[in-house]
Design a protein around this motif. Structure first.
Motif, PDB file in Angstrom:
ATOM      1  N   LYS A  42       0.853  -1.191   0.000  1.00 54.35           N
ATOM      2  CA  LYS A  42       0.000   0.000   0.000  1.00 54.35           C
ATOM      3  C   LYS A  42       0.890   1.242   0.000  1.00 54.35           C
ATOM      4  CE  LYS A  42      -3.470  -2.785   0.859  1.00 54.35           C
ATOM      5  NZ  LYS A  42      -4.654  -3.039   0.200  1.00 54.35           N
ATOM      6  N   LYS A  43       0.388   2.322  -0.558  1.00 53.73           N
ATOM      7  CA  LYS A  43       1.173   3.540  -0.734  1.00 53.73           C
ATOM      8  C   LYS A  43       1.727   4.069   0.594  1.00 53.73           C
ATOM      9  CE  LYS A  43       0.945   8.052  -2.985  1.00 53.73           C
ATOM     10  NZ  LYS A  43       0.112   8.912  -3.839  1.00 53.73           N
ATOM     11  N   ALA A  44       0.900   4.142   1.613  1.00 55.00           N
ATOM     12  CA  ALA A  44       1.343   4.679   2.905  1.00 55.00           C
ATOM     13  C   ALA A  44       2.461   3.823   3.500  1.00 55.00           C
ATOM     14  CB  ALA A  44       0.169   4.760   3.875  1.00 55.00           C
ATOM     15  N   VAL A  45       2.351   2.522   3.355  1.00 53.42           N
ATOM     16  CA  VAL A  45       3.369   1.620   3.910  1.00 53.42           C
ATOM     17  C   VAL A  45       4.654   1.717   3.100  1.00 53.42           C
ATOM     18  CG1 VAL A  45       3.901  -0.789   4.443  1.00 53.42           C
ATOM     19  CG2 VAL A  45       1.605   0.095   4.835  1.00 53.42           C
ATOM     20  N   LEU A  46       4.520   1.779   1.777  1.00 51.00           N
ATOM     21  CA  LEU A  46       5.713   1.940   0.942  1.00 51.00           C
ATOM     22  C   LEU A  46       6.449   3.233   1.301  1.00 51.00           C
ATOM     23  CD1 LEU A  46       4.388   0.791  -2.558  1.00 51.00           C
ATOM     24  CD2 LEU A  46       5.967  -0.441  -1.062  1.00 51.00           C
ATOM     25  N   LYS A  47       5.693   4.291   1.535  1.00 49.40           N
ATOM     26  CA  LYS A  47       6.323   5.564   1.927  1.00 49.40           C
ATOM     27  C   LYS A  47       6.963   5.457   3.306  1.00 49.40           C
ATOM     28  CE  LYS A  47       3.878   8.934  -0.837  1.00 49.40           C
ATOM     29  NZ  LYS A  47       3.113  10.181  -0.822  1.00 49.40           N
ATOM     30  N   ARG A  48       6.294   4.788   4.235  1.00 50.15           N
ATOM     31  CA  ARG A  48       6.829   4.653   5.592  1.00 50.15           C
ATOM     32  C   ARG A  48       8.186   3.950   5.588  1.00 50.15           C
ATOM     33  NH1 ARG A  48       3.592   0.813   8.698  1.00 50.15           N
ATOM     34  NH2 ARG A  48       1.920   2.242   8.179  1.00 50.15           N
ATOM     35  N   TYR A  49       8.307   2.920   4.756  1.00 55.45           N
ATOM     36  CA  TYR A  49       9.565   2.169   4.680  1.00 55.45           C
ATOM     37  C   TYR A  49      10.492   2.682   3.579  1.00 55.45           C
ATOM     38  CZ  TYR A  49       7.470  -1.043   7.987  1.00 55.45           C
ATOM     39  OH  TYR A  49       6.894  -1.581   9.106  1.00 55.45           O
ATOM     40  N   LYS A  50      10.186   3.857   3.047  1.00 55.02           N
ATOM     41  CA  LYS A  50      11.000   4.501   2.003  1.00 55.02           C
ATOM     42  C   LYS A  50      11.191   3.595   0.789  1.00 55.02           C
ATOM     43  CE  LYS A  50      13.372   7.485   5.298  1.00 55.02           C
ATOM     44  NZ  LYS A  50      12.335   7.473   6.251  1.00 55.02           N
ATOM     45  N   MET A  51      10.102   2.924   0.392  1.00 53.99           N
ATOM     46  CA  MET A  51      10.129   2.027  -0.767  1.00 53.99           C
ATOM     47  C   MET A  51       9.223   2.526  -1.887  1.00 53.99           C
ATOM     48  SD  MET A  51      12.226  -0.438  -0.301  1.00 53.99           S
ATOM     49  CE  MET A  51      11.711  -1.567  -1.573  1.00 53.99           C
ATOM     50  N   TYR A  52       8.675   3.717  -1.740  1.00 57.39           N
ATOM     51  CA  TYR A  52       7.772   4.275  -2.756  1.00 57.39           C
ATOM     52  C   TYR A  52       8.611   4.898  -3.872  1.00 57.39           C
ATOM     53  CZ  TYR A  52       3.840   6.801  -4.754  1.00 57.39           C
ATOM     54  OH  TYR A  52       2.872   7.277  -5.610  1.00 57.39           O
ATOM     55  N   ASP A  53       9.336   4.034  -4.587  1.00 56.74           N
ATOM     56  CA  ASP A  53      10.244   4.469  -5.625  1.00 56.74           C
ATOM     57  C   ASP A  53      10.448   3.306  -6.588  1.00 56.74           C
ATOM     58  OD1 ASP A  53      12.356   6.397  -6.646  1.00 56.74           O
ATOM     59  OD2 ASP A  53      13.589   4.628  -6.210  1.00 56.74           O
ATOM     60  N   LEU A  54      10.400   3.593  -7.860  1.00 62.03           N
ATOM     61  CA  LEU A  54      10.521   2.546  -8.883  1.00 62.03           C
ATOM     62  C   LEU A  54      11.835   1.790  -8.740  1.00 62.03           C
ATOM     63  CD1 LEU A  54       9.122   1.351 -11.424  1.00 62.03           C
ATOM     64  CD2 LEU A  54      10.507   2.906 -12.763  1.00 62.03           C
ATOM     65  N   GLU A  55      12.931   2.488  -8.573  1.00 61.93           N
ATOM     66  CA  GLU A  55      14.241   1.845  -8.485  1.00 61.93           C
ATOM     67  C   GLU A  55      14.364   0.976  -7.234  1.00 61.93           C
ATOM     68  OE1 GLU A  55      16.543   1.655 -10.876  1.00 61.93           O
ATOM     69  OE2 GLU A  55      15.105   2.785 -12.086  1.00 61.93           O
ATOM     70  N   LYS A  56      13.804   1.423  -6.125  1.00 62.35           N
ATOM     71  CA  LYS A  56      13.880   0.643  -4.892  1.00 62.35           C
ATOM     72  C   LYS A  56      13.056  -0.634  -4.992  1.00 62.35           C
ATOM     73  CE  LYS A  56      15.138   4.392  -1.856  1.00 62.35           C
ATOM     74  NZ  LYS A  56      14.804   5.189  -0.679  1.00 62.35           N
ATOM     75  N   ILE A  57      11.897  -0.535  -5.639  1.00 68.04           N
ATOM     76  CA  ILE A  57      11.068  -1.732  -5.824  1.00 68.04           C
ATOM     77  C   ILE A  57      11.764  -2.702  -6.769  1.00 68.04           C
ATOM     78  CG2 ILE A  57       8.868  -2.590  -6.732  1.00 68.04           C
ATOM     79  CD1 ILE A  57       7.599   0.013  -5.685  1.00 68.04           C
ATOM     80  N   LYS A  58      12.369  -2.182  -7.829  1.00 65.14           N
ATOM     81  CA  LYS A  58      13.111  -3.046  -8.751  1.00 65.14           C
ATOM     82  C   LYS A  58      14.258  -3.757  -8.020  1.00 65.14           C
ATOM     83  CE  LYS A  58      14.404  -1.033 -12.529  1.00 65.14           C
ATOM     84  NZ  LYS A  58      14.744  -0.047 -13.565  1.00 65.14           N
ATOM     85  N   THR A  59      14.959  -3.037  -7.164  1.00 63.76           N
ATOM     86  CA  THR A  59      16.057  -3.639  -6.400  1.00 63.76           C
ATOM     87  C   THR A  59      15.541  -4.731  -5.472  1.00 63.76           C
ATOM     88  OG1 THR A  59      17.290  -1.565  -6.481  1.00 63.76           O
ATOM     89  CG2 THR A  59      17.928  -3.135  -4.775  1.00 63.76           C
ATOM     90  N   GLN A  60      14.411  -4.478  -4.820  1.00 65.55           N
ATOM     91  CA  GLN A  60      13.816  -5.469  -3.912  1.00 65.55           C
ATOM     92  C   GLN A  60      13.413  -6.727  -4.676  1.00 65.55           C
ATOM     93  OE1 GLN A  60      13.131  -4.874  -0.528  1.00 65.55           O
ATOM     94  NE2 GLN A  60      11.973  -6.710  -0.091  1.00 65.55           N
ATOM     95  N   VAL A  61      12.789  -6.558  -5.833  1.00 59.79           N
ATOM     96  CA  VAL A  61      12.363  -7.710  -6.630  1.00 59.79           C
ATOM     97  C   VAL A  61      13.588  -8.460  -7.160  1.00 59.79           C
ATOM     98  CG1 VAL A  61      11.143  -8.416  -8.733  1.00 59.79           C
ATOM     99  CG2 VAL A  61      10.149  -6.671  -7.255  1.00 59.79           C
ATOM    100  N   THR A  62      14.572  -7.729  -7.618  1.00 55.61           N
ATOM    101  CA  THR A  62      15.769  -8.343  -8.185  1.00 55.61           C
ATOM    102  C   THR A  62      16.565  -9.116  -7.137  1.00 55.61           C
ATOM    103  OG1 THR A  62      15.926  -6.564  -9.801  1.00 55.61           O
ATOM    104  CG2 THR A  62      17.895  -7.886  -9.460  1.00 55.61           C
ATOM    105  N   ASN A  63      16.840  -8.488  -5.993  1.00 57.38           N
ATOM    106  CA  ASN A  63      17.737  -9.080  -5.002  1.00 57.38           C
ATOM    107  C   ASN A  63      17.027  -9.816  -3.875  1.00 57.38           C
ATOM    108  OD1 ASN A  63      19.862  -7.904  -6.437  1.00 57.38           O
ATOM    109  ND2 ASN A  63      19.663  -6.012  -5.291  1.00 57.38           N
ATOM    110  N   GLY A  64      15.748  -9.518  -3.658  1.00 55.39           N
ATOM    111  CA  GLY A  64      15.042 -10.103  -2.531  1.00 55.39           C
ATOM    112  C   GLY A  64      15.510  -9.474  -1.228  1.00 55.39           C
ATOM    113  N   LYS A  65      14.823  -9.813  -0.133  1.00 56.27           N
ATOM    114  CA  LYS A  65      15.211  -9.300   1.177  1.00 56.27           C
ATOM    115  C   LYS A  65      14.357 -10.009   2.218  1.00 56.27           C
ATOM    116  CE  LYS A  65      15.742  -4.963   3.702  1.00 56.27           C
ATOM    117  NZ  LYS A  65      15.472  -3.529   3.648  1.00 56.27           N
TER     118      LYS A  65
END
Length: 157
Positions: free
Chosen positions: A57-80
């Motif tokens: 959700k948008k609010a949660v993505l913003k809270r964890y500083k993940m509301y960004d295309l590059e950060k989401i791509k990094t998360q999908v690519t590398n996992g966590k």
């Protein structure tokens, strides 16, 4: 007067483009397909079945500083943490598409995940389900499952 107008025009143009979110490069429609095949098992409707507080959700993505295309791509690519890496399973374009899809759904409050339809075949007459053959929406946000209250003497044993 001319100088004031040029300053106002420059400021208007600058604020228009500076505050606007950049266009997403990926294809959200293709991302929806990739998401449904690879991500929906854990992230149906933008939720998270593994870590319930870390949704898409948008609010949660913003809270964890993940509301960004590059950060989401990094998360999908590398996992966590519990999320696996998809760098060997998906192409760079598929990862770009799914990240675009996630951001577009987050911006729209995940409208595709708001209602899940339970269907029952017309032949089924199961009284315990109480569902007719047509579709009825089930709201995911209001799941109030409470444990049964046990008598006090049962708690002692």
């Amino acid at each position: 007067m001319k100088k004031l107008l040029s300053i106002l025009l420059t400021a208007t143009v600058w604020f228009t483009f500076a505050l606007e979110r950049p266009a997403l490069a990926g294809d959200a429609a293709q991302g929806a397909k990739v998401f449904s095949q690879n991500c929906a098992a854990c992230h149906i409707g933008g939720n998270n079945v593994i870590m319930a507080n870390k949704t898409l959700k948008k609010a949660v993505l913003k809270r964890y500083k993940m509301y960004d295309l590059e950060k989401i791509k990094t998360q999908v690519t590398n996992g966590k943490n519990a999320m696996p890496s998809f760098n060997k399973k998906l192409t760079e374009q598929e990862i770009e598409n799914v990240a675009t899809y996630v951001l577009s759904q987050a911006d729209n409050d995940w409208p595709l995940g708001k209602e899940i339809y339970n269907q029952k075949s017309p032949e089924s007459k199961s009284p315990q389900l109480g569902i007719e053959a047509d579709q009825k929406p089930v709201n995911q946000e209001k799941t109030d499952i409470k444990p049964k209250k046990r008598p006090f003497w049962r708690l002692l044993f």
